[in-house]
Design a protein around this motif. Structure first.
Motif, PDB file in Angstrom:
ATOM      1  N   SER A 172     -79.072 -23.316 -20.847  1.00  0.00           N
ATOM      2  CA  SER A 172     -77.866 -24.021 -20.391  1.00  0.00           C
ATOM      3  C   SER A 172     -77.614 -23.811 -18.913  1.00  0.00           C
ATOM      4  O   SER A 172     -78.118 -22.882 -18.292  1.00  0.00           O
ATOM      5  N   ARG A 188     -74.783 -35.703 -15.928  1.00  0.00           N
ATOM      6  CA  ARG A 188     -75.920 -36.544 -16.364  1.00  0.00           C
ATOM      7  C   ARG A 188     -77.249 -35.933 -15.912  1.00  0.00           C
ATOM      8  O   ARG A 188     -78.213 -35.894 -16.670  1.00  0.00           O
ATOM      9  N   TYR A 190     -77.932 -32.746 -15.221  1.00  0.00           N
ATOM     10  CA  TYR A 190     -78.212 -31.515 -15.976  1.00  0.00           C
ATOM     11  C   TYR A 190     -78.774 -31.884 -17.349  1.00  0.00           C
ATOM     12  O   TYR A 190     -79.733 -31.301 -17.828  1.00  0.00           O
ATOM     13  N   LYS A 191     -78.165 -32.890 -17.953  1.00  0.00           N
ATOM     14  CA  LYS A 191     -78.583 -33.251 -19.318  1.00  0.00           C
ATOM     15  C   LYS A 191     -79.981 -33.888 -19.302  1.00  0.00           C
ATOM     16  O   LYS A 191     -80.773 -33.673 -20.213  1.00  0.00           O
ATOM     17  N   LYS A 192     -80.263 -34.654 -18.240  1.00  0.00           N
ATOM     18  CA  LYS A 192     -81.610 -35.238 -18.117  1.00  0.00           C
ATOM     19  C   LYS A 192     -82.681 -34.154 -18.020  1.00  0.00           C
ATOM     20  O   LYS A 192     -83.805 -34.323 -18.461  1.00  0.00           O
ATOM     21  N   VAL A 196     -78.316 -27.716 -21.859  1.00  0.00           N
ATOM     22  CA  VAL A 196     -77.004 -27.718 -22.500  1.00  0.00           C
ATOM     23  C   VAL A 196     -75.991 -27.443 -21.386  1.00  0.00           C
ATOM     24  O   VAL A 196     -76.241 -26.611 -20.516  1.00  0.00           O
ATOM     25  N   VAL A 197     -74.867 -28.159 -21.386  1.00  0.00           N
ATOM     26  CA  VAL A 197     -73.904 -28.033 -20.287  1.00  0.00           C
ATOM     27  C   VAL A 197     -72.591 -27.429 -20.809  1.00  0.00           C
ATOM     28  O   VAL A 197     -71.953 -28.000 -21.693  1.00  0.00           O
ATOM     29  N   ASP A 220     -71.456 -30.036 -23.642  1.00  0.00           N
ATOM     30  CA  ASP A 220     -71.747 -29.501 -24.976  1.00  0.00           C
ATOM     31  C   ASP A 220     -70.748 -28.437 -25.403  1.00  0.00           C
ATOM     32  O   ASP A 220     -70.607 -28.150 -26.588  1.00  0.00           O
TER      33      ASP A 220
END
Ligand code: G3P
Ligand code: MG
Length: 238
Positions: A172, A188, A190-192, A196-197, A220
């Motif tokens: 994360s 966006r 970080y998720k790409k 986990v954010v 998340d």
């Protein structure tokens, strides 16, 4: 589902980083907890935020200068400073989903992992820290343990996220919740990267719109001082 983690336990209402605050978080239905770990002079891992004892214990001294046995004279609003072992022993009995240990010191990575293994908490524990060297050391010792990079507004930290993730496989990123680094674009990105954010708040009871915005942006989890109140707010369609 957005996991709501109690920051330093249910610190909005109870003495932070104590067994009481962690128990109250579990009773209040928090999905998890975040707490801070430091070491005493005799290298005991304890759950406490500041190295200076003044602010929380109202007495002079540095935690890193005290042996664990001396800490019985230091309390946080009447609650003792717990050992990491005591905290994990208790948390093992709860059904909380994510236990976020924030490492505040460097050089005690092996001991920290040993305690986690001792209580069989590997699957639930996420170790986070602002110090990327601690993360690199932990990864060299354990290829599987969940690691999170905590970031504030410091640009060097923000820039390091992608590189560090490539190097040591993070679980994360835990960014400060504000609009500088927890923007839609950042989240966006970080998720790409496959992260986990989990943004964190600090003494931010009034930021209800922010909880709702971050949920809509797809985070998340969130680390908050008032887990029960935030859960209730988000449950009501916010
Ligand atoms: O782990 C996130 C957050 O707890 C970092 O800040 O100062 O509250 O430990 P701090
Ligand atoms: Mg913390």
């Amino acid at each position: 589902m957005v996991l709501i983690l109690a920051h330093r336990g249910y610190s909005g209402k109870y003495p932070e980083n104590t067994l009481l605050a962690l128990k109250k978080a579990a009773e209040a239905g928090a999905d998890g907890v975040e707490f801070d770990v430091r070491t005493t002079k005799d290298s005991k891992l304890v759950v406490f935020h500041d190295n200076d004892l003044k602010h929380l214990c109202k007495k002079k001294g540095k935690l890193s200068d005290k042996r664990y046995s001396e800490l019985k004279d230091y309390t946080v609003d009447g609650q003792k400073i717990p050992l990491l072992t005591e905290v994990l022993e208790y948390l093992k009995t709860t059904d909380m989903k994510l236990i976020n240990i924030e490492a505040k010191v460097q050089g005690h990575e092996e001991e920290m992992l040993e305690v986690i293994y001792k209580y069989g908490m590997e699957d639930k524990v996420l170790i986070s820290t602002f110090n990327y060297k601690v993360l690199e050391k932990l990864r060299s010792l354990d290829p599987e343990i969940k690691l999170g990079y905590a970031v504030d507004n410091r640009p060097d930290r923000v820039r390091r996220i992608g590189k560090l993730h490539k190097k040591i496989k993070l679980y994360s990123v835990n960014p400060f919740h504000n609009r500088t680094i927890s923007t839609g674009r950042f989240i966006r990105d970080y998720k790409k990267m496959g992260l986990v954010v989990i943004p964190w708040f600090r003494r931010d009871f009034s930021k209800f719109q922010r909880f709702s915005q971050l949920k809509k942006m797809g985070v998340d989890g969130m680390i908050v001082d008032y887990p029960a109140e935030v859960k209730e707010f988000l449950k009501n369609g916010n």
